[in-house]
Design a protein around this motif. Structure first.
Motif, mmCIF file in Angstrom:
data_model
loop_
_atom_site.group_PDB
_atom_site.id
_atom_site.type_symbol
_atom_site.label_atom_id
_atom_site.label_comp_id
_atom_site.label_asym_id
_atom_site.label_seq_id
_atom_site.Cartn_x
_atom_site.Cartn_y
_atom_site.Cartn_z
ATOM 1 N N UNK A 123 0.874 -1.171 0.000
ATOM 2 C CA UNK A 123 0.000 0.000 0.000
ATOM 3 C C UNK A 123 0.913 1.224 0.000
ATOM 4 N N UNK A 124 0.944 1.992 -1.098
ATOM 5 C CA UNK A 124 1.849 3.144 -1.137
ATOM 6 C C UNK A 124 1.427 4.211 -0.126
ATOM 7 N N UNK A 183 -12.432 -2.039 -3.299
ATOM 8 C CA UNK A 183 -12.006 -2.477 -4.620
ATOM 9 C C UNK A 183 -10.823 -1.605 -5.023
ATOM 10 N N UNK A 184 -9.757 -2.246 -5.480
ATOM 11 C CA UNK A 184 -8.550 -1.491 -5.834
ATOM 12 C C UNK A 184 -8.090 -1.864 -7.235
ATOM 13 N N UNK A 185 -7.360 -0.951 -7.838
ATOM 14 C CA UNK A 185 -6.777 -1.198 -9.163
ATOM 15 C C UNK A 185 -5.329 -1.625 -8.947
ATOM 16 N N UNK A 240 -2.379 0.656 -7.359
ATOM 17 C CA UNK A 240 -2.415 1.889 -8.144
ATOM 18 C C UNK A 240 -3.394 2.904 -7.553
ATOM 19 N N UNK A 241 -4.639 2.442 -7.336
ATOM 20 C CA UNK A 241 -5.618 3.380 -6.784
ATOM 21 C C UNK A 241 -6.763 2.624 -6.135
ATOM 22 N N UNK A 242 -7.530 3.350 -5.370
ATOM 23 C CA UNK A 242 -8.709 2.764 -4.730
ATOM 24 C C UNK A 242 -9.925 3.231 -5.498
ATOM 25 N N UNK A 243 -10.748 2.274 -5.914
ATOM 26 C CA UNK A 243 -11.965 2.653 -6.623
ATOM 27 C C UNK A 243 -13.160 2.137 -5.836
ATOM 28 N N UNK A 244 -12.999 2.274 -4.543
ATOM 29 C CA UNK A 244 -14.005 1.761 -3.621
ATOM 30 C C UNK A 244 -15.413 2.199 -4.014
ATOM 31 N N UNK A 245 -16.347 1.274 -3.901
ATOM 32 C CA UNK A 245 -17.720 1.598 -4.237
ATOM 33 C C UNK A 245 -18.631 0.923 -3.228
#
Ligand code: ADP
Ligand code: ZN
Ligand code: ZN
Length: 762
Positions: A42-43, A55-57, A89-94
């Motif tokens: 986790x950066x 949900x993460x990319x 890369x990123x969090x696209x939590x939904x």
């Protein structure tokens, strides 16, 4: 790739700040792929925003293709080489994602009850099966209503056509019924169905042609709620519409119409576009209950039960996901229906012990429902005539909101309850298990052509076999329990199914004075005594032994409901939610049996059983009577059940729980250590108990280790440690430490499991 937590191999830190954290990520969240998780870093810039369930990319595989995954766990160590590990890369939590909610729920369950994430997830995710579910069929009426009624008269007049009459009278009401309900709950044989088809009385149609599962005329008009019901339903609906979400406890006497209130609430919530889960104990998933929901909500309802195959279950879950249904009814596992917008969760008979899972994670459906509701911003409605002490205490403290229904909906009065002191009977020379009052009561009902239910809290010919000379008893070679003798003389173990032929001689002292103790008190023996006392009566028995085959349960109930039998004898199975208008006497043969159990819930369980059993009498205009036979008429649980006074029972019970810090006043964590080798298990348990005892940081008591009440089960020895505290968080902390201890001190052959606030003794 699944990495293990390895203590001692912590990630490096600089400036004293641990800024490296790692996530276990799953890219295909299905039951079959739970083992396939991947470790990612986790950066720093995401440190604050990544949480379990998100949900993460991530960059995936050799080409670093960007794909989505879900976070299952966050750790501060990893076994993956630090130079090779990739960053999220990123969090696209939904929040709206079903998967995200289920993962969060599983994580909560794992943390609270103790289990691996893997097991928790496989509890909440359905097993996908490739087998196609059997095609759904319906039985429909092929005659006009008038013709059907004439046919019904013809069938009713003949003794050989009762089954046909039963089906036809249901079809006149419903026009169309699910094929499985017809053969299952209604107990009509396929041969009868074929015969009726040939006579063009009914048709069997394919669901694809005929989409409605139950009735073309469904949904039918609801009943008009009475005053009490209306006030409660309106109140809850008003709160719901104004955005209030909470847990309600509906305390309503048996037959007060709780189900009607649930349906009214469900109607409103579904109208707002949200979904509903209704939990009922498996045992009360009767044809009658299911039909009431189908009638009201038509094909927007589906049911789950233990007899569905994995494939059929999966199909029901798929339908829920595709919004083909809004309401799921079922046992505790129905909580995991993948609805994406749950508005309400109803738990009927919330005091039932079947709501507690007996497998790890040993969750309680009530607690999981409250958590699930929180994730969905939903409300929870708990209902019971005899609420659990936990729920009632939560309602009294204001954590839940309490509503009470005091009247029976159909105007029927509660039955008169009488207690018979069996000690007095014995003094006066009556050695039978039937008191004179009960015997007279049965005689009278038989004369009036009414029905009787007799309830016994035990099964089989209770008879454990023992030697009258030396006291040695015959035990199962695999379990630490005595075998019981069945009618055919076979000795059986009720825990593992072991069987052996009867013994004629004591293996210890050689005496031939060996025999079954307490014969004459099991359901089977009662049935035999009834047959000889009332040879003209027809007696049915329902217990674990007579309900082994699929359909047995329904067939016994429908025989009794059709008044083809006068007396039904059974174990707790007969207590639940059935409406038999002709039952005017309920006899409880020995109320104390459940009081003797060495478990702090014995009083509660006895009170619940007695009140629920009494609730079976006089459901209709005929008034009912209940006779409770007991050796301890002065016991508070028995006294309170006579007056059906829940408050009185609760006050007494909560006082006792507070005194001894039992739930809900305190909490208890049972830790079981299982091993094939008895000494190894004991040594391990001792070391664990010592470790736990040493690190205690608050008011906690560690009791044990001791051997479990059943020392050996299926050749595995069981040791227990009990940890008690008023503070639940301290127990969670102890559980985490126990898990960590077992992780570092792995022993092949030793297994450990947890049970928070156990409902069954060990
Ligand atoms: P509970 O769930 O509290 O045991 P039920 O909802 O099963 O009670 O109601 C008992 C019986 O009374 C059922 O047959 C039900 O249809 C009937 N009933 C309940 N409320 C009403 C009402 N308002 N009007 C007419 N019948 C009702
Ligand atoms: Zn002996
Ligand atoms: Zn056994």
């Amino acid at each position: 790739m699944k990495e293990k937590l390895l203590p001692g191999r912590r990630s490096f830190s600089y400036f004293g700040i641990m800024n490296n954290r790692f996530a276990d990520i799953i890219v295909d969240i299905t039951h079959e792929n739970l083992d396939r998780t991947f470790s990612y870093r986790i950066p720093d810039e995401l440190a604050e925003s990544v949480a379990v369930g998100d949900r993460v990319l991530i960059p995936f595989g050799k080409g670093n293709r960007q794909i989505n995954g879900f976070v299952l766990e966050i750790r501060d160590t990893t076994t993956v080489d630090p130079s090779k590990i990739k960053d999220i890369i990123s969090v696209t939590s939904d929040d709206a994602l079903v998967e995200q909610k289920l993962i969060m729920l599983a994580y909560w369950m794992k943390s609270r009850y103790g289990s691996t994430m893997n097991r928790a997830l496989s509890t909440v995710l359905p097993i996908k099966k490739n087998v196609k579910a059997a095609e759904k069929r319906d039985v429909v009426l092929a005659l006009s209503d008038d013709e059907a009624r004439k046919k019904l008269e013809e069938y009713t007049s003949k003794k050989t056509t009762v089954a046909r009459a039963r089906l036809l009278s249901e079809l006149i009401k419903e026009h169309s019924i699910d094929y499985r309900l017809v053969t299952g709950k209604l107990n009509i044989s396929p041969a009868t169905i074929r015969a009726l088809c040939e006579q063009k009385v009914i048709d069997v149609v394919n669901e694809r042609v005929y989409r409605n599962t139950v009735s073309p005329s469904a949904p039918s008009a609801p009943v008009t709620l009475n005053g009490e019901q209306r006030v409660i339903a309106d109140d809850i609906i008003t709160q719901y519409k104004s955005g209030i979400r909470t847990t309600y406890l509906l305390h309503g006497i048996t037959g007060s119409g709780k189900t009607e209130v649930y349906m009214e609430l469900i109607d409103s919530v579904v109208a707002l576009g949200r979904q509903v889960i209704v939990l009922i104990p498996e045992i009360s998933l009767t044809y009658q209950t299911v039909m009431r929901f189908y009638k009201r909500f038509g094909d927007r309802v589906s049911t789950l039960h233990s007899r569905l195959s994995d494939g059929e279950r999966y199909d029901q879950f798929e339908r829920a996901k595709k919004h083909e249904i809004d309401i799921m009814i079922g046992p505790r596992s129905a909580l995991f229906t993948p609805f994406d917008n749950i508005g309400l969760i109803v738990i009927d008979e919330e005091h039932e012990h079947t709501y507690k899972s007996d497998q790890m994670p040993r969750y309680h459906a009530r607690e999981v429902a409250v958590k699930l509701a929180e994730l969905h911003n939903a409300s929870v409605v708990l209902g019971s005539a005899t609420p659990s002490v936990e729920s009632y205490s939560a309602a009294k403290s204001g954590k839940y909101k309490l509503y009470t229904l005091k009247e029976r909906a159909k105007g029927a009065t509660l039955p008169a309850v009488r207690v018979v002191d069996l000690r007095q009977e014995l003094k006066e020379g009556n050695r039978s298990i039937f008191s004179r009052q009960l015997k007279e009561g049965i005689e009278q009902r038989l004369l009036q052509k009414e029905q009787v239910m007799l309830f016994l809290n035990r099964r089989g010919l209770s008879g454990s076999v023992s030697c009258r000379a030396c006291g040695e008893s015959v035990k199962c070679p695999h379990c630490d329990v005595t075998l019981s003798r069945h009618r055919n003389g076979i000795l059986k173990c009720h825990y593992c199914g072991f069987e052996q032929s009867d013994v004629k001689q004591c293996s210890k002292c050689g005496s031939k004075l060996i025999g079954a103790m307490g014969t004459g008190t099991g359901t089977q023996a009662i049935e035999e005594q009834l047959r000889s006392m009332f040879p003209y009566a027809s007696v049915l028995r329902m217990d674990a032994d007579t309900t082994r085959q699929k359909g047995d349960y329904e067939s016994i109930l429908s025989t009794f409901a059709n008044r083809e039998a006068d007396i039904l004898v059974g174990t707790q199975m007969i207590v639940k939610g059935h409406d038999f208008p002709y039952v005017t006497l309920v006899g409880i043969l020995a109320a104390d049996m459940s009081l003797n159990a060495n478990d702090y819930r014995a009083g509660e369980r006895t009170f619940q059983l007695l009140v629920q059993a009494a609730g079976r009498a006089g459901r209709d205009e005929r008034s009912g009577e209940v006779i409770i036979q007991t050796y301890r008429p002065e016991n508070y649980a028995i006294q309170a059940s006579v007056t059906q006074d829940y408050e009185a029972f609760y006050e007494e019970e909560i006082g006792y729980r507070k005194l001894l810090s039992y739930p809900p006043a305190g909490h208890m964590l049972a830790i079981m250590i299982e091993s094939r080798i008895e000494n190894e298990g004991m040594d391990y348990a001792r070391a664990l108990a010592e470790t736990l005892g040493n690190g205690i940081i608050g008011p906690v008591s560690v009791i044990g280790p001791t051997t479990a009440t059943i020392r050996k089960l299926k050749d595995i020895y069981r040791h227990m440690i009990y940890v008690k505290s008023r503070d639940e968080d301290l127990l969670t902390n102890i559980k985490d430490r126990a898990e960590a201890y077992c992780e570092t001190n792995r022993k092949k052959d030793v297994r450990i499991s947890f049970d928070l606030d156990p409902m069954n003794g060990y």
